[in-house]
Design an enzyme around this catalytic site. Structure first.
Site, PDB file in Angstrom:
ATOM      1  N   CYS A  99       0.867  -1.296   0.075  1.00  0.00           N
ATOM      2  CA  CYS A  99       0.065   0.128  -0.090  1.00  0.00           C
ATOM      3  C   CYS A  99       0.749   1.253  -0.219  1.00  0.00           C
ATOM      4  CB  CYS A  99      -0.885  -0.062   1.335  1.00  0.00           C
ATOM      5  SG  CYS A  99      -1.959   1.579   1.383  1.00  0.00           S
ATOM      6  N   HIS A 141      -9.326  -4.069  -1.787  1.00  0.00           N
ATOM      7  CA  HIS A 141      -8.095  -3.079  -1.072  1.00  0.00           C
ATOM      8  C   HIS A 141      -8.375  -1.705  -1.278  1.00  0.00           C
ATOM      9  CE1 HIS A 141      -3.637  -2.075  -0.123  1.00  0.00           C
ATOM     10  NE2 HIS A 141      -4.134  -1.002  -0.406  1.00  0.00           N
ATOM     11  N   GLU A 142      -8.617  -1.370  -2.380  1.00  0.00           N
ATOM     12  CA  GLU A 142      -9.138   0.162  -2.655  1.00  0.00           C
ATOM     13  C   GLU A 142     -10.277   0.653  -1.820  1.00  0.00           C
ATOM     14  OE1 GLU A 142      -6.699   1.968  -3.525  1.00  0.00           O
ATOM     15  OE2 GLU A 142      -5.291   0.337  -4.502  1.00  0.00           O
ATOM     16  N   HIS A 145     -10.035   1.343   1.440  1.00  0.00           N
ATOM     17  CA  HIS A 145      -9.537   2.782   2.333  1.00  0.00           C
ATOM     18  C   HIS A 145     -10.642   3.577   2.432  1.00  0.00           C
ATOM     19  CE1 HIS A 145      -5.302   2.692   1.895  1.00  0.00           C
ATOM     20  NE2 HIS A 145      -5.177   2.120   0.740  1.00  0.00           N
TER      21      HIS A 145
END
Ligand code: NI
Length: 176
Positions: A99, A141-142, A145
């Site tokens: 990341c 993953h994105e 966020h």
């Protein structure tokens, strides 16, 4: 403009971001341009708006195939706004992640193998896709966020967490 990427420890990375409501606002186009430039500068596979301190539900991602890293096959360049994720089944798989907000480190993260995602592109047009494997991993993953979740918070085995040079040498999985 290349924007500074916030690093783990900054409380802004732990916030839940707000949906985009005005797709015609020129500030959205500027945000997307800055995100593209920042991601390219860092050679990243993805970037979420909170990583540059903007609390909106906007992510970008995409990666060209790289023969040095066959576990990261090509993912189409995508702008995804106000994403909705659904999982067609329960199956998980493990994979290495990095990341841009946790620079220099990599860890093994369990993710759902198959994913259906929907959202809006830069012009506010809705689209959806069914994906699996690395593409599904990058989107999860994105989108994490946007809910203030960094990948170490998803890890279960910290024996597979460390500095990229020690773990991989040259052929490291990308940061996102
Ligand atoms: Ni990230």
């Amino acid at each position: 403009m290349i924007r500074p990427v916030l690093r783990m420890g900054d409380p802004r990375l732990l916030q839940v971001s707000r949906p985009v409501t005005d797709f015609a606002n020129p500030a959205l186009a500027r945000l997307l341009a800055d995100m593209e430039e920042t991601m390219a500068y860092h050679d990243g596979a993805g970037l979420a708006a909170p990583q540059i301190g903007v609390d909106l539900r906007v992510v970008i991602f995409g990666i060209d195939a790289n023969p040095r890293y066959p576990e990261a096959p090509a993912v189409p360049r995508t702008v995804l706004i106000n994403p909705q994720l659904t999982f067609p089944d329960e199956e998980e798989e493990e994979g290495w992640e990095g990341c841009l907000s946790v620079p220099g480190l990599r860890g093994v993260v369990p993710r759902r193998k198959r994913l259906r995602y929907a959202g809006f592109d830069a012009q506010g047009r809705r689209f959806e896709r069914s994906v699996e494997g690395f593409h599904a991993r990058v989107v999860q993953h994105e989108c994490d966020h946007l809910d203030g979740i960094l990948y170490p918070l998803r890890m279960r085995d910290f024996s597979r967490f460390g500095f990229v040079e020690e773990l991989f040498g040259e052929s490291a999985p990308p940061e996102e």
